[in-house]
Scaffold this motif. Structure first.
Motif, PDB file in Angstrom:
ATOM      1  N   ILE A 104       0.826  -1.206   0.000  1.00 45.01           N
ATOM      2  CA  ILE A 104       0.000   0.000   0.000  1.00 45.01           C
ATOM      3  C   ILE A 104       0.859   1.253   0.000  1.00 45.01           C
ATOM      4  CG2 ILE A 104      -1.637   1.353   1.360  1.00 45.01           C
ATOM      5  CD1 ILE A 104      -3.051  -1.220   2.073  1.00 45.01           C
ATOM      6  N   SER A 105       1.931   1.269   0.790  1.00 44.36           N
ATOM      7  CA  SER A 105       2.798   2.447   0.823  1.00 44.36           C
ATOM      8  C   SER A 105       3.444   2.688  -0.535  1.00 44.36           C
ATOM      9  CB  SER A 105       3.884   2.272   1.896  1.00 44.36           C
ATOM     10  OG  SER A 105       3.326   2.301   3.182  1.00 44.36           O
ATOM     11  N   THR A 108       0.743   3.692  -3.170  1.00 42.82           N
ATOM     12  CA  THR A 108       0.242   5.036  -2.870  1.00 42.82           C
ATOM     13  C   THR A 108       1.250   6.097  -3.281  1.00 42.82           C
ATOM     14  OG1 THR A 108      -1.068   4.213  -1.004  1.00 42.82           O
ATOM     15  CG2 THR A 108      -0.577   6.565  -1.053  1.00 42.82           C
ATOM     16  N   GLN A 111       1.414   6.177  -7.252  1.00 43.20           N
ATOM     17  CA  GLN A 111       0.225   6.738  -7.885  1.00 43.20           C
ATOM     18  C   GLN A 111       0.076   8.218  -7.577  1.00 43.20           C
ATOM     19  OE1 GLN A 111      -3.043   4.117  -6.743  1.00 43.20           O
ATOM     20  NE2 GLN A 111      -1.969   2.333  -7.569  1.00 43.20           N
ATOM     21  N   GLY A 112       0.405   8.619  -6.347  1.00 45.64           N
ATOM     22  CA  GLY A 112       0.303  10.029  -5.999  1.00 45.64           C
ATOM     23  C   GLY A 112       1.276  10.893  -6.764  1.00 45.64           C
ATOM     24  N   VAL A 134       4.449   5.779   3.784  1.00 46.59           N
ATOM     25  CA  VAL A 134       4.233   6.283   2.432  1.00 46.59           C
ATOM     26  C   VAL A 134       5.267   7.340   2.068  1.00 46.59           C
ATOM     27  CG1 VAL A 134       2.620   7.500   0.918  1.00 46.59           C
ATOM     28  CG2 VAL A 134       1.769   5.781   2.513  1.00 46.59           C
ATOM     29  N   ILE A 211      -3.650  12.099   0.520  1.00 48.71           N
ATOM     30  CA  ILE A 211      -4.272  10.804   0.778  1.00 48.71           C
ATOM     31  C   ILE A 211      -5.012  10.828   2.110  1.00 48.71           C
ATOM     32  CG2 ILE A 211      -2.543   9.572  -0.566  1.00 48.71           C
ATOM     33  CD1 ILE A 211      -1.296   8.671   2.118  1.00 48.71           C
ATOM     34  N   VAL A 229      -5.696   4.621  -3.017  1.00 47.41           N
ATOM     35  CA  VAL A 229      -4.816   3.761  -3.791  1.00 47.41           C
ATOM     36  C   VAL A 229      -5.579   2.589  -4.413  1.00 47.41           C
ATOM     37  CG1 VAL A 229      -4.194   2.354  -1.786  1.00 47.41           C
ATOM     38  CG2 VAL A 229      -2.611   2.519  -3.717  1.00 47.41           C
TER      39      VAL A 229
END
Length: 297
Positions: A104-105, A108, A111-112, A134, A211, A229
């Protein structure tokens, strides 16, 4: 369905309890209906022990890592049902503890920075929470593409952020945020006043990405984006290759046994990186007993 040797949960730098326990999706299904009791946890790394009918792309005994479904979670347990498309192969030379801190980190951060903010070489990015799960990955990815990175956090985070590649670090307790000057991208993980004050730092044409919450203030002549995400097997494979090549190092925080999962999730202690819950040693991972029902894809 992989049985994991490790799993993890995200630490959110807020005064309230860690983020996952306050997420509606932890306690309700997609229709908003109550689904308690619920097992927390969205990141995992482990070994596939059973496949649902028609599942392709994975094999029993394969090492994998990835995120669970947002509306299911459940990685803080010995067995977890996960959609096959959410999982990516894990090379034997990547430890499960490291892999559990990545899904996830890593997704994220990527994508960010790139899918939403379109960060490119030569631009300047301000990363809040630069020593967190993240933020630490965002710093490394931004530096890899040749961006100038300004990190923020608390005084204890300074050495970590600078060691990851941030050229400048601002202590949110002691420094003025305005010292960052104009930036092309702000990557926010904190929300609140920090997010609101960051909008003025974005130069025309730039992007404020959060986020934590939808930005209430939009940068002048710029964009303000809030996103959640999405799973991406191809990107997970790419991130794992960066780890193997030494280009990316997820920050692993405390590593605690499954018996301490409840206290770890409930803790308000602020630590860098991701807290890892070790479910079992890899050598102890065995297929489940015969007679288990099929696991949905």
């Amino acid at each position: 369905m992989p049985r994991r040797t490790t799993s993890s949960f995200a630490y959110t730098p807020r005064a309230s309890p860690p983020g996952e326990l306050t997420w509606p999706a932890t306690w309700t299904d997609r229709a908003g209906r109550d689904r308690t009791p619920s097992i927390p946890g969205h990141d995992l790394s482990g070994t596939v022990v059973e496949l649902g009918p028609g599942t392709t792309g994975l094999t029993v005994g394969q090492r994998v890592f990835g995120p669970t479904d947002w509306a299911r979670n459940g990685s803080l347990a010995e067995y977890t049902a996960v959609e096959a498309r959410n999982l990516a192969p894990l090379a034997a030379d990547i430890d499960h503890t490291v892999a559990a801190a990545l899904p996830i980190s890593g997704l994220t951060a990527w994508q960010g920075l790139f899918d939403h903010a379109h960060l490119t070489t030569g631009q300047t990015v301000l990363v809040h929470g630069a020593a967190g799960g993240v933020g630490s990955i965002a710093v490394q990815l931004a530096r890899e593409v040749g961006a100038r990175v300004i990190g923020t956090g608390r005084a204890a985070d300074r050495d970590i952020a600078l060691g990851l590649g941030a050229q400048t670090f601002l202590d949110l307790d002691a420094d003025e945020l305005a010292q960052a000057g104009e930036v092309d991208v702000v990557f926010d993980v904190a929300g609140g006043d920090t997010l609101a004050r960051s909008a003025d730092l974005v130069r025309p044409g730039g992007t404020l990405v959060s986020i934590a919450m939808p930005p209430a203030v939009r940068p002048k002549d710029g964009r303000a984006i809030f996103f959640i995400v999405e799973p991406d097997r191809v990107r997970l494979i790419d991130l794992a290759q960066r780890v193997r090549a030494g280009k990316l190092k997820p920050i692993v925080g405390a590593v605690r046994p499954l018996s301490e999962a409840a206290s770890a999730v409930a803790s308000r202690d602020r630590t860098p990186g991701k807290t890892i819950i070790r479910v079992a040693e890899e050598s102890s991972v065995n297929p489940p007993a015969a007679g288990r029902g099929p696991i949905p894809r």
